[in-house]
Design an enzyme around this catalytic site. Structure first.
Site, short mmCIF file in Angstrom:
data_model
loop_
_atom_site.label_atom_id
_atom_site.label_comp_id
_atom_site.label_asym_id
_atom_site.label_seq_id
_atom_site.Cartn_x
_atom_site.Cartn_y
_atom_site.Cartn_z
N ASP A 146 0.67 -1.38 -0.16
CA ASP A 146 -0.44 -0.33 -0.27
C ASP A 146 1.16 1.60 0.10
O ASP A 146 0.74 2.19 0.62
CB ASP A 146 -1.03 -0.56 1.18
CG ASP A 146 -1.96 -0.64 1.33
OD1 ASP A 146 -2.40 -1.30 0.19
OD2 ASP A 146 -2.27 -1.52 1.95
N LYS A 163 0.70 -7.78 -3.05
CA LYS A 163 -0.52 -7.59 -3.45
C LYS A 163 -0.46 -5.53 -3.91
O LYS A 163 0.10 -4.88 -3.23
CB LYS A 163 -1.57 -7.45 -2.28
CG LYS A 163 -2.86 -7.13 -2.46
CD LYS A 163 -4.14 -7.12 -1.25
CE LYS A 163 -4.06 -6.00 -0.25
NZ LYS A 163 -4.76 -5.41 -0.71
N ASP A 189 -5.50 -6.07 -6.22
CA ASP A 189 -6.76 -6.47 -5.86
C ASP A 189 -7.60 -4.88 -6.07
O ASP A 189 -8.15 -3.70 -5.02
CB ASP A 189 -6.27 -6.31 -4.19
CG ASP A 189 -7.34 -6.09 -2.58
OD1 ASP A 189 -8.28 -6.38 -3.30
OD2 ASP A 189 -7.07 -5.29 -2.03
N LEU A 190 -7.91 -4.88 -6.88
CA LEU A 190 -8.65 -4.50 -7.99
C LEU A 190 -10.39 -4.19 -7.01
O LEU A 190 -11.03 -3.74 -7.47
CB LEU A 190 -9.01 -3.70 -9.31
CG LEU A 190 -7.39 -3.67 -9.47
CD1 LEU A 190 -6.69 -3.17 -11.33
CD2 LEU A 190 -6.54 -2.32 -8.69
N LYS A 191 -11.10 -5.19 -6.69
CA LYS A 191 -12.99 -5.49 -6.18
C LYS A 191 -13.20 -5.26 -7.68
O LYS A 191 -14.34 -4.04 -7.20
CB LYS A 191 -12.62 -5.11 -4.93
CG LYS A 191 -12.21 -5.39 -4.27
CD LYS A 191 -12.44 -4.32 -2.61
CE LYS A 191 -11.54 -5.19 -1.72
NZ LYS A 191 -9.99 -4.52 -1.52
N LEU A 192 -13.66 -6.07 -8.54
CA LEU A 192 -14.13 -5.39 -9.54
C LEU A 192 -15.73 -5.83 -9.32
O LEU A 192 -15.93 -7.03 -8.74
CB LEU A 192 -13.94 -5.69 -11.29
CG LEU A 192 -13.28 -5.54 -11.57
CD1 LEU A 192 -12.03 -6.06 -11.41
CD2 LEU A 192 -12.71 -5.61 -13.22
N HIS A 193 -16.49 -4.75 -10.19
CA HIS A 193 -18.39 -4.44 -9.38
C HIS A 193 -19.16 -3.46 -10.28
O HIS A 193 -18.94 -2.68 -10.28
CB HIS A 193 -18.00 -4.09 -7.98
CG HIS A 193 -19.72 -4.37 -7.25
ND1 HIS A 193 -19.94 -3.90 -6.21
CD2 HIS A 193 -21.03 -5.06 -8.10
CE1 HIS A 193 -21.53 -4.81 -5.80
NE2 HIS A 193 -22.11 -5.16 -7.07
N ASP A 194 -19.41 -4.14 -11.07
CA ASP A 194 -20.11 -3.82 -12.06
C ASP A 194 -21.03 -4.68 -12.93
O ASP A 194 -21.43 -6.09 -13.35
CB ASP A 194 -18.78 -3.49 -13.25
CG ASP A 194 -19.97 -1.60 -13.07
OD1 ASP A 194 -21.45 -1.98 -14.65
OD2 ASP A 194 -18.58 -0.84 -14.20
N ILE A 195 -21.40 -4.45 -14.49
CA ILE A 195 -22.05 -5.17 -14.69
C ILE A 195 -21.43 -6.14 -15.25
O ILE A 195 -20.23 -6.08 -15.87
CB ILE A 195 -23.52 -4.75 -16.11
CG1 ILE A 195 -22.62 -4.05 -17.54
CG2 ILE A 195 -24.24 -3.42 -15.95
CD1 ILE A 195 -23.32 -3.81 -18.38
N THR A 210 -14.12 -5.76 5.46
CA THR A 210 -14.23 -6.14 6.99
C THR A 210 -14.58 -5.02 8.10
O THR A 210 -15.71 -4.75 8.76
CB THR A 210 -12.96 -6.78 7.89
OG1 THR A 210 -12.05 -5.70 6.76
CG2 THR A 210 -12.65 -8.41 7.77
N ARG A 246 -1.79 -9.63 12.32
CA ARG A 246 -1.07 -8.79 13.71
C ARG A 246 0.12 -10.06 14.34
O ARG A 246 -0.37 -10.30 14.48
CB ARG A 246 -1.53 -8.00 14.68
CG ARG A 246 -2.23 -6.72 13.91
CD ARG A 246 -1.53 -6.38 13.24
NE ARG A 246 -2.05 -4.63 12.65
CZ ARG A 246 -2.33 -4.57 11.24
NH1 ARG A 246 -2.59 -5.54 10.65
NH2 ARG A 246 -3.28 -4.02 10.51
N GLY A 285 -0.03 -5.95 5.44
CA GLY A 285 0.41 -5.01 5.43
C GLY A 285 1.57 -4.16 6.45
O GLY A 285 2.91 -4.77 6.19
N ARG A 286 0.72 -3.14 6.75
CA ARG A 286 1.54 -1.96 7.91
C ARG A 286 2.52 -3.37 8.66
O ARG A 286 3.84 -2.70 9.20
CB ARG A 286 1.29 -1.82 8.86
CG ARG A 286 0.37 -0.43 7.71
CD ARG A 286 -0.87 0.86 8.05
NE ARG A 286 -2.02 -0.56 8.37
CZ ARG A 286 -2.79 -0.22 8.69
NH1 ARG A 286 -3.08 0.76 9.06
NH2 ARG A 286 -3.76 -1.30 8.99
O1 C5P Z 1 -1.21 -2.78 7.09
P1 C5P Z 1 -2.46 -3.56 6.74
O2 C5P Z 1 -1.95 -5.00 6.95
O3 C5P Z 1 -4.13 -3.64 7.75
O4 C5P Z 1 -3.43 -4.29 5.49
C1 C5P Z 1 -4.03 -5.20 5.32
C2 C5P Z 1 -4.54 -4.90 3.42
O5 C5P Z 1 -5.51 -5.33 3.12
C3 C5P Z 1 -4.95 -3.26 2.78
O6 C5P Z 1 -4.54 -3.56 1.86
C4 C5P Z 1 -6.19 -3.68 3.28
O7 C5P Z 1 -6.51 -2.81 2.49
C5 C5P Z 1 -6.93 -5.08 2.45
N1 C5P Z 1 -7.93 -5.63 3.42
C6 C5P Z 1 -8.55 -5.68 4.81
N2 C5P Z 1 -9.81 -5.96 5.26
C7 C5P Z 1 -10.55 -6.37 3.97
C8 C5P Z 1 -10.56 -6.62 2.30
C9 C5P Z 1 -9.22 -5.78 2.16
O8 C5P Z 1 -7.80 -4.85 5.70
N3 C5P Z 1 -11.40 -6.60 4.13
#
Ligand code: C5P
Length: 236
Positions: free
Chosen positions: A10, A34, A61-67, A121, A183, A212-213
């Site tokens: 990210d 990702k 991870d572009l999460k498409l949602h359309d027709i 989430t 985490r 991510g973080r």
């Molecule tokens: O930094 P962190 O570990 O929270 O990153 C989690 C990644 O997963 C981010 O790119 C976030 O957009 C993605 N994500 C999420 N929860 C979801 C779907 C995607 O945290 N339900």
């Protein structure tokens, strides 16, 4: 491999992403990455090609949602990027998910893994009821969306690690669960509310964890990544 740690890149720009990847240059194991909306919209397909050129598997991870027709055609474009995993919203219906799978399938019958987002989430049961007029519980919704995803012939869903067991129970052990919200036991959870450790995610049955973080923000990202791999996959 059907289980892995995916690092959420990210970052706002290609420069920051590639600086981060330089840290992993000497790693024998190229991390699965990702690429989300922020980086893709900033840098376009070029960043995907560059990361693939460096031999990293990529979850776009572009999460498409359309027709359905639009999603089919857009997936045809993404298939040419040679990514390893991409996704849609299950809320787009079984018909849309089938169209996504068709669009993603190459002439030789191969395709990247295709998964669906059940409920984000960030969406609470209260909001589902009040704003989306969904009266079912979160669990029922996730179970149904996962079953719809399987019916459409997709490979699995994105869900909370805490829901991985429920999804496998409904859709079978071979149906993939890709789970963010991970985490380290002693780490800060940031804005994630329902979190688990990599080891706990493994116990519950996640197939891929998205981190991510805890990796990108660590003092030593390579060590943090190795720790995730060791905890999630066990010593190999
Ligand atoms: O930094 P962190 O570990 O929270 O990153 C989690 C990644 O997963 C981010 O790119 C976030 O957009 C993605 N994500 C999420 N929860 C979801 C779907 C995607 O945290 N339900």
């Amino acid at each position: 491999m059907n289980r892995d740690v995916i690092i959420a890149c990210d970052f706002p720009s290609a420069a920051e992403t590639l600086d981060f990847l330089e840290l992993f240059r000497a790693e024998p194991r190229k991390p699965f990455l990702k690429i989300g909306m922020e980086l893709y919209y900033a840098e376009g397909p070029a960043i995907v090609r560059e990361i693939k050129r460096r031999d990293h598997p990529v979850f776009l991870d572009l999460k498409l949602h359309d027709i359905p027709n639009t999603v089919r055609r857009a997936m045809g474009v993404l298939a040419r990027l040679d990514v390893d995993m991409c996704n849609v919203h299950a809320a787009g219906t079984v018909e849309m998910m089938r169209a996504a799978r068709e669009g993603l399938t190459r002439a030789d019958g191969t395709r990247p893994l295709l998964i669906a987002v059940t409920q984000l989430t960030s969406t609470s049961e209260e909001r589902m009821r009040r704003e989306l007029l969904v009266d079912a519980t979160m669990e029922e919704t996730i179970r149904r969306y996962a079953l719809n995803t399987r019916e459409a012939g997709l490979d699995g869903v994105v869900c909370s690690p805490l829901e991985a067991g429920l999804v496998h129970e409904a859709c079978g052990a071979g149906f993939l669960t890709v789970t963010p919200g991970v985490r380290f036991a002693e780490g800060a959870s940031g804005d994630q509310v329902r979190v688990t450790t990599p080891a706990r995610a493994r116990e519950i049955g996640s197939d891929y964890i998205v981190v991510g973080r805890p990796v990108t923000g660590a003092d030593d990202p390579v060590a943090a990544y190795r720790r995730c791999v060791a905890e999630f996959l066990g010593s190999r």
